[in-house]
Write an enzyme that holds these catalytic residues in place. Sequence first.
Site, mmCIF file in Angstrom:
data_model
loop_
_atom_site.group_PDB
_atom_site.id
_atom_site.type_symbol
_atom_site.label_atom_id
_atom_site.label_comp_id
_atom_site.label_asym_id
_atom_site.label_seq_id
_atom_site.Cartn_x
_atom_site.Cartn_y
_atom_site.Cartn_z
ATOM 1 C CB CYS A 120 -0.907 -0.018 1.229
ATOM 2 S SG CYS A 120 -1.998 1.400 1.278
ATOM 3 N N GLY A 121 0.781 2.032 -1.049
ATOM 4 C CA GLY A 121 1.653 3.208 -1.175
ATOM 5 C C GLY A 121 1.306 4.285 -0.173
ATOM 6 C CG HIS A 122 -2.770 5.436 1.607
ATOM 7 N ND1 HIS A 122 -3.475 4.302 1.265
ATOM 8 C CD2 HIS A 122 -3.102 5.687 2.893
ATOM 9 C CE1 HIS A 122 -4.208 3.907 2.290
ATOM 10 N NE2 HIS A 122 -4.012 4.722 3.289
ATOM 11 C CG ASP A 126 -6.409 5.601 -2.498
ATOM 12 O OD1 ASP A 126 -6.330 6.569 -1.718
ATOM 13 O OD2 ASP A 126 -5.501 4.772 -2.674
ATOM 14 C CG HIS A 128 -6.691 -2.189 -5.881
ATOM 15 N ND1 HIS A 128 -6.274 -3.389 -5.365
ATOM 16 C CD2 HIS A 128 -6.620 -1.296 -4.865
ATOM 17 C CE1 HIS A 128 -5.962 -3.231 -4.081
ATOM 18 N NE2 HIS A 128 -6.162 -1.965 -3.755
ATOM 19 C CB CYS A 166 -4.039 4.628 -5.575
ATOM 20 S SG CYS A 166 -3.862 2.867 -5.235
ATOM 21 N N GLY A 167 -0.795 4.823 -4.230
ATOM 22 C CA GLY A 167 0.619 4.584 -4.522
ATOM 23 C C GLY A 167 0.859 3.364 -5.391
ATOM 24 C CB THR A 168 -0.091 -0.219 -5.151
ATOM 25 O OG1 THR A 168 -1.443 0.002 -4.710
ATOM 26 C CG2 THR A 168 0.776 -0.564 -3.961
HETATM 27 O O1 PYC Z 1 -1.886 3.736 -1.931
HETATM 28 O O2 PYC Z 1 -1.366 1.777 -2.734
HETATM 29 C C1 PYC Z 1 -2.146 2.540 -2.185
HETATM 30 C C2 PYC Z 1 -3.461 2.034 -1.765
HETATM 31 C C3 PYC Z 1 -3.982 0.786 -1.986
HETATM 32 C C4 PYC Z 1 -5.252 0.778 -1.418
HETATM 33 C C5 PYC Z 1 -5.469 2.014 -0.851
HETATM 34 N N1 PYC Z 1 -4.367 2.758 -1.071
#
Ligand code: PYC
Length: 312
Positions: A85-87, A231, A205, A235-237
């Site tokens: 999870c990036g965030h 999100d 996702h 969303c980082g990923t």
């Molecule tokens: O930021 O990767 C992300 C992420 C995945 C689900 C919610 N945020």
Amino acid sequence: MQVIDSHTEGEPTRVIVSGGPDLGSGSLAERAKILATEHRDFYRSVVSEPYGQEAMVGVMLVEPVDSTCVAGVIYFDAAAVIGMCGHGTIGVAATLAHMGTIGIGTHKIETPVGVVEVTLSDANTVTVKNVASHRLQKDVTLDVDGIGTVSGDIAYGGNWFFIVDQSPVPVVPSNIRNLTDVAIKIRNVIEANNLTGTEGGIIDHVILYGPPLMQDGHSRNFVLCPDNAYDRSPCGTGSSARLACLAADKRLAPGEEIIQESTIGSRYRLSYQAATPDSIIPSITGQAFITKEARLILNPNDPLKHGINLHG
Ligand code: PYC
């Protein structure tokens, strides 16, 4: 159970700093599997209402296997344990800084899908160097009831994504309900057609892209998460998976920086380095702010101790 809450560009993260189930001492992937299969009620209660909040991602801090890492982390939302999870990683870095565990500089964190690097520039600003990301399939067409043909790419950025370059619905806050419905329909078709990532990875996702609303933005996205929440951050990923697509299509050069807007208008700075001919290492920069230090009390007599769950 002690928790520290934060938000990264609007998206909430809850880090469990003490308490929670013993997941053993296997690899992080093995421990994530134990959390997913044996402690579903537990992780749901931590992030679901009334103890948690919509869109919240939870984090179990665990001992890393790789001793060069400052922490091991396992991420989950109200519906699933997720690979990366990036965030959440930006939130974890700000939380570890708040706890005095890390200072300004670069640190490694172990996740179930690999080791990532975080660079803390100040108490709130974090750059995540994510795991290698790649596109698996380009221009997959789906026949979506009530929408028609939707074309998208299947790509990996720590989680599996279906990425639609041109959203059938404008990506603006007033359309959040509509965007959610469209993205859920797309995910249902993906599931019905047994489309998966490598080794059966679940594509849980969906991202819909539209033009930016800010002058310096590259694009704006709407990201549907496994728990059907969107999100609030870009969303980082998901941004990592999208960078892999932009790189594969030669629409973005290594080292070139873009600004990714989220549906609510928060932003990440994104760039990548080439890793192999087919994969990239993404960099994601955003800000997280601590919102709460709390003790969660999960009373066994509370009929809602496992959270409100209207979806089964
Ligand atoms: O930021 O990767 C992300 C992420 C995945 C689900 C919610 N945020």
